[in-house]
Each structure stands twice: as structure tokens, then as C-alpha cells.
Design an enzyme around this catalytic site. Sequence first.
Site, PDB file in Angstrom:
ATOM      1  N   ASP A  71       0.842  -1.193   0.000  1.00 17.06           N
ATOM      2  CA  ASP A  71       0.000   0.000   0.000  1.00 17.06           C
ATOM      3  C   ASP A  71       0.882   1.250   0.000  1.00 17.06           C
ATOM      4  OD1 ASP A  71       0.881   0.065   2.667  1.00 17.06           O
ATOM      5  OD2 ASP A  71      -0.873  -1.103   3.282  1.00 17.06           O
ATOM      6  N   ASP A  73       1.446   5.311   1.235  1.00 20.91           N
ATOM      7  CA  ASP A  73       1.121   6.443   2.094  1.00 20.91           C
ATOM      8  C   ASP A  73       1.718   7.688   1.468  1.00 20.91           C
ATOM      9  OD1 ASP A  73      -0.076   4.914   4.190  1.00 20.91           O
ATOM     10  OD2 ASP A  73       1.927   4.247   4.754  1.00 20.91           O
ATOM     11  N   ASP A 151       9.704   5.802  12.783  1.00 26.95           N
ATOM     12  CA  ASP A 151      10.473   4.915  13.658  1.00 26.95           C
ATOM     13  C   ASP A 151      11.900   4.651  13.165  1.00 26.95           C
ATOM     14  OD1 ASP A 151       9.334   3.458  11.600  1.00 26.95           O
ATOM     15  OD2 ASP A 151       8.252   2.051  12.890  1.00 26.95           O
TER      16      ASP A 151
END
Length: 450
Positions: A71, A73, A151
Site C-alpha cells: 500500500d 502512504d 520509527d
Amino acid sequence: MIRRFLGKVFSGRLFRPAQSKAMPFSKHRIARDRISRCAATTCETLQQHGHAAYVVGGAVRDLMLGRDPKDYDVATSASPEQVRAIFRRSRIIGRRFRLVHVMCGSETVEVATFRGSADSGTDERQTTDEHGRILRDNVFGSLEDDARRRDFTVNAMFYDPVREEVLDYHHGVPDLKARKLRMIGDAAQRYREDPIRMLRAVRLAASRGLEIEARTRKPIRELADLLHNVPQARVFDEMMKLLLSGHAAEGVRRLRKEGLHHGLLPLLDAILEQPLGERFVMRALENTDRRINADKPVSPGFLFAALLWHEVLTAWKQAEARGLNTMPALFHAMDQAGQLQAEQLAIPRRYGGDMKEIWALQPRFLNRFGRRPYHLLVHQRFRAGYDFLLLRCESGELDAEIGEWWKKFQHADEATRAGMLLKEAPGVGKKRRRRPRLRKSPAAPEQGTA
Ligand code: ATP
Ligand code: MG
């Protein structure tokens, strides 16, 4: 032409970050046409409206690894309302931190406004609990802030499909080339802010073949217990990602290595510490990995049935030792596992039915006489029950001969089948035949026969 020109003006002049870390195509090799049309168009359109917009996170990392992202983003300087106003087929989702889903055909791209990083923490909307876990971080920020609050360095690269450039503020490109997973900032602090990052580290390392860099790895063992402080549904979601990553066996091995398996799914600690249980779970995970990598569907119910099986098995044997007959003892054990599932494991109830069906079929594979094998063959869950039986055989819990017998029986012609049937053990048939009448339980195995 004009659109492209305007796009270049807007994305280039207005939003080119002051301290540019832009990397040209020759260095990153991600061609514009490798990303999804929807993600490319979304970025381009946002840029044409004067906003900065990049593909971010896992998609950029995976493209650089030569994998197809599952997917996309997009991160942008536009507010959710501005994004919503630009795209007709879009909707704002989420209450705490609002995102926009932009839809093109059947594809959806998730668009988020640049977010402030955790350590720009003077904002009163950013609060932490007593362990340092961030409870709210719904603050907008700059592109640099957005990169910093991500992260790992390899997850913080921004790709601009219009300019075919990658922005890399945290050394993500060299880290990825060296196959290193490195936390941005102080690893211990970042795990305290969000303990799920420990599970993400293990999952990403296992599924992308990365090595967790020493300083990123070291605090994990010490901080593992903080995971108990995270809402169960989040831990469950992350475990599901690991189990369905196509690298579940490796993921679980690494969880154990990092000391993270305690108290996670199906009491992995208890199960994995007995050799039979470990072999069974590992076989089940390898099996799941094989199916996922061959693009075959996997059933979470089957997977959970496998993960909890040795809990059921132990309770089943104990109940039999207390004098219960085979089936009542099994049903008792299944109820116990069901409770565990609901109270401690956060496995959604919708999988409970599947799990119980697979378990309840197991004793029926041992009845290889009379009409019973024929009834079992046409049971609608025969396939799942049989696959489960094979795992039990492979793990050494059951004699391999039983699995072989069923394999042959399924495909044999009528005469061969008849010749394969075993002699009923004296007393067994009588006792079993009487049981449905005595129990009158809707869950009696004989009533499950199609
Ligand atoms: P995958 O899609 O394979 O699960 P991913 O890295 O894309 O991997 P997502 O959950 O899709 O994972 O997250 C998208 C991006 O959001 C990440 O790449 C990372 O930049 C950021 N992100 C996700 N979770 C966290 C977190 N707990 N802390 C900080 N940043 C995060
Ligand atoms: Mg992702």
C-alpha cells in the site's frame, strides 16, 4: 505540459526544503512509473495546488528493496480539509489524527498531513503515560518533523514522483543498502514512547531480511514488558501483520531471540518451551508462510487453532485423566481455551467458531471403521481438519501412518476404500454409538457430519 510546469514550480520553488537532502534518480533508481498510478497522481495533484506531497514510509523502503509495496502512504503539507477539497473521491477518517483516503478506481492512498515529532513535546496536546508512552500526538509539523517522528531510518525516506527525487534526512538509503534497521533518535526512548516499535523492529527485520543494528536492538530485552501496557488490540494487529507477513516462522524465532514472546499471542512462551509444541507451531507457521508466498489464502481461524492447539491438548489430556470420556473432555478443553482467547489473547470472537470446528474434528480422524470415515470426508470443514491432522503428524504428536491413511483414503476408489477400513476395537464402537443419544449436545461430533 502546463500541469507539469506548474507542478514543478510549486513543488520546487515553494517547498524545496531549506537544507536539502535530495537524492537524484541515478542514486535511488526508483522510476516514477514503478509507483502506483493513484499515489503518483495524488502527489502530482497536491503539488499542482501548491502543497508539498511525497510518497513515504514502507512504500519507499520496499521499492528500494525491489519489492512491490502493498500500500501507499502520502505525506503532505496540506491540511486534511484541503486534501478533502481537492479530491472528489476522498474522505476524512480517524478522529484523533485525521487522515484522508483518496480513492482512484479500486485503489486507496492514505494521505496524512506532516506530523510533529514526539520530541517537539512542548505542545500540551502531546501527553505521555507514566512509562513515557505517547497517548496523544495529534500535532501537525514540518517535513523535517515528520521525518523525525518516524520509527526507523529506512522508514523515513520521502519520494517525490514529480521530480523523481528521494529526500533522506536520516541516513535511510545507506542503512538500507547495508541492510541495517536503525531507530531514529534514542532507541530506548522511542520504545518507551511506543512499545509496539519493538514488535515492528522484529517484524521488519524478519520480513525484509534486515539486521537490527546493535543500539536499536539492545534496549528491547530490557523494555519488553512495556508491551503489556499497550492496548491489546494494537498488539494483536501487529502480531497479525507478523503472522501474515509470509515470514511468520522467522518472525517468531526472532521474537524469542529478542525475549519478546512472553505473554504475546497464545502464550507463545509456554507452547514454544515444550519440544512438541514448538515443532507443531513452527510447522504451522511455515505452512502459513508457504501459502502466503504462493498467493494462496490463509484462514486466521486455522492459524489460531494451531497456535492454541497445545493448550487445548494439555487441558484435554488432563480432563481425560480426571475420568471424562474423549469428546466431553475435548469440549471441556476447548471451552477453557475459548476463555483464554477472550480474556487474555484478544483473538476476535469471530474466529472462535472456526477454531472449535477444526479441533472438534480431530478425534474423528482416529475412527477409521464403518461409515465414519465416509461421513468425515464430506464434512464441509474436512479439508481444514485434515490439514490440521497432517500438522499433528508432522510434529510427531500423532503417528505419521494416520495422515498417510487419510491421504490415500481420500483419493482411493470405492473398493480400495472398503479394503482400507480398520476393524472396530471391541467395545469402542458400541460406546461411541451410544454417546450422541446420551449427550444430546448440539456440539456432538456426529451431528457435525454433512
Ligand atoms: P508494512 O506496510 O509492511 O506494515 P510499514 O513500515 O509501511 O510496513 P505501516 O504501518 O504501513 O508500516 O506504517 C507506515 C509508516 O508510518 C512507516 O514506514 C513509518 O514511517 C511510520 N510508522 C508506522 N508505525 C510507526 C510507529 N509505531 N512509530 C513511528 N512511526 C511509525
Ligand atoms: Mg505500509
